[in-house]
Motif scaffolding. Structure first.
Motif, PDB file in Angstrom:
ATOM      1  N   ALA A   1       5.654   5.263  -0.141  1.00 14.93           N
ATOM      2  CA  ALA A   1       4.939   6.371  -0.784  1.00 14.93           C
ATOM      3  C   ALA A   1       4.650   5.994  -2.230  1.00 14.93           C
ATOM      4  N   GLY A   2       3.390   6.051  -2.622  1.00 10.31           N
ATOM      5  CA  GLY A   2       3.008   5.712  -3.995  1.00 10.31           C
ATOM      6  C   GLY A   2       3.093   4.225  -4.300  1.00 10.31           C
ATOM      7  N   HIS A   3       3.085   3.368  -3.243  1.00  2.25           N
ATOM      8  CA  HIS A   3       3.213   1.901  -3.408  1.00  2.25           C
ATOM      9  C   HIS A   3       4.219   1.539  -4.492  1.00  2.25           C
ATOM     10  N   GLY A  17      -3.892   1.510  -3.610  1.00  2.00           N
ATOM     11  CA  GLY A  17      -3.675   2.917  -3.924  1.00  2.00           C
ATOM     12  C   GLY A  17      -4.902   3.728  -3.549  1.00  2.00           C
ATOM     13  N   HIS A  18      -4.840   5.010  -3.792  1.00  2.00           N
ATOM     14  CA  HIS A  18      -5.960   5.863  -3.359  1.00  2.00           C
ATOM     15  C   HIS A  18      -6.034   7.138  -4.190  1.00  2.00           C
ATOM     16  N   ASP A  19      -7.206   7.759  -4.129  1.00  2.00           N
ATOM     17  CA  ASP A  19      -7.403   9.011  -4.839  1.00  2.00           C
ATOM     18  C   ASP A  19      -6.523  10.119  -4.251  1.00  2.00           C
ATOM     19  N   SER A  20      -6.203  11.087  -5.068  1.00  2.00           N
ATOM     20  CA  SER A  20      -5.387  12.246  -4.645  1.00  2.00           C
ATOM     21  C   SER A  20      -4.029  11.834  -4.074  1.00  2.00           C
ATOM     22  N   CYS A  21      -3.432  10.779  -4.620  1.00  2.00           N
ATOM     23  CA  CYS A  21      -2.161  10.286  -4.065  1.00  2.00           C
ATOM     24  C   CYS A  21      -1.053  11.339  -4.239  1.00  2.00           C
ATOM     25  N   GLY A  22      -0.426  11.696  -3.113  1.00  2.00           N
ATOM     26  CA  GLY A  22       0.614  12.725  -3.128  1.00  2.00           C
ATOM     27  C   GLY A  22       1.838  12.335  -3.934  1.00  2.00           C
ATOM     28  N   ALA A  23       2.171  11.049  -3.943  1.00  2.00           N
ATOM     29  CA  ALA A  23       3.338  10.606  -4.698  1.00  2.00           C
ATOM     30  C   ALA A  23       3.104  10.773  -6.189  1.00  2.00           C
ATOM     31  N   GLY A  30       0.792  -1.215   0.000  1.00  2.00           N
ATOM     32  CA  GLY A  30       0.000   0.000   0.000  1.00  2.00           C
ATOM     33  C   GLY A  30       0.825   1.267   0.000  1.00  2.00           C
ATOM     34  N   CYS A  31       0.144   2.376  -0.328  1.00  2.00           N
ATOM     35  CA  CYS A  31       0.775   3.680  -0.186  1.00  2.00           C
ATOM     36  C   CYS A  31       0.920   3.993   1.308  1.00  2.00           C
ATOM     37  N   SER A  32       1.979   4.739   1.633  1.00  2.00           N
ATOM     38  CA  SER A  32       2.246   5.088   3.036  1.00  2.00           C
ATOM     39  C   SER A  32       1.298   6.133   3.593  1.00  2.00           C
ATOM     40  N   ASP A  33       0.463   6.701   2.763  1.00  2.00           N
ATOM     41  CA  ASP A  33      -0.446   7.767   3.196  1.00  2.00           C
ATOM     42  C   ASP A  33      -1.073   7.434   4.551  1.00  2.00           C
ATOM     43  N   SER A  34      -1.045   8.409   5.457  1.00  2.00           N
ATOM     44  CA  SER A  34      -1.475   8.177   6.844  1.00  2.00           C
ATOM     45  C   SER A  34      -2.956   7.844   6.966  1.00  2.00           C
TER      46      SER A  34
END
Ligand SMILES: [Zn+2]
Length: 244
Positions: free
Chosen positions: A97-99, A125-131, A72-76
């Motif tokens: 970050a960004g898987h 992954g997810h919407d609005s991914c910062g990576a 997964g992405c590291s997004d909190s």
């Protein structure tokens, strides 16, 4: 305390059958159904928080048998055990970050699949991914990010190039492409994983998570035609096959 109870694996889903055919589901499909059932509880605000008590903590201390690997992405906001309503010993989680999937990620996935026998790998992954947004800005401005962030951006660039070639501009559609790309990277870079999928011992599914809604949606899967069954809804939905 007992060590003979559930020490991981597929919790309570041994009797899950295909609602259409009545056939016993494969272990990868049962694992996916278990994850989706937990996500539905989370979305609906009725989580059970399974396997988080002291008794279970003691029961799994001697060994782990997680039923899914999460890349997964590291997004909190993307904590796997929370959004899939699972507990200790259930999920083998690898997050960047960004898987992005470099050697250490690939080795971690191979460890889970071959040593622990985990039947499912999920790219989250997810919407609005910062990576993905950072990579996009780097390309738009022609400015390389400082430090090791450059390695993250470099790993996202192939997905940006594919999106451009396909005329895709929406950030969340690009995220879907990047999730599919990560699925393909895992399979393409890990013959061990590809063999497990070809042998029916494992499946790989890429899912996109919506931060506000909390729900996941499959966007890519291997093997082709991997049917993702949701037992609670009695429906079958299929992700697009991954192109390897
Ligand atoms: Zn992200």
């Amino acid at each position: 305390m007992s060590h003979t109870g559930n020490s991981g694996g597929l919790p309570g889903s041994q009797r899950i059958t295909d609602p259409a055919s009545g056939d016993q589901l494969s272990e990868p499909t049962r694992a996916y159904a278990e994850l989706i059932a937990g996500n539905r509880r989370f979305v609906g605000g009725v989580p059970r928080h399974p396997n988080q008590d002291a008794g279970h903590r003691a029961a799994v201390a001697d060994g782990q048998h997680p039923f899914a690997v999460i890349v997964g992405c590291s997004d909190s906001r993307l904590a796997a055990e929370i959004i899939f309503d699972r507990g200790l010993g259930d999920l083998f989680v690898v997050r960047t970050a960004g898987h992005t999937a470099g050697p250490e990620v690939l080795g971690s996935v191979e460890y889970a699949v071959t040593v622990l026998g985990t039947p499912l790998v999920v790219v989250l992954g997810h919407d609005s991914c910062g990576a993905v947004q950072a990579a996009r800005e780097s390309v738009a401005t022609g400015t390389a990010p400082s430090g090791h962030l450059g390695a993250v951006v470099d790993s996202v660039l192939p997905s940006l190039r594919r999106a451009e070639a396909e005329g895709v501009d929406d950030i969340n559609d690009i995220v879907d492409i990047h999730i599919a790309h990560t699925v393909e990277t895992l399979l393409g870079q890990s013959p061990v994983l590809a063999d497990a999928v070809a042998g029916g011992r494992c499946a790989v599914v890429g899912v996109s998570y919506r931060l506000a809604a909390g729900a996941v949606r499959p966007v890519a899967a291997a093997p082709a035609g991997f049917a993702t069954v949701d037992p609670s809804a009695g429906s079958v939905e299929s992700a697009a096959p991954a192109t390897v």
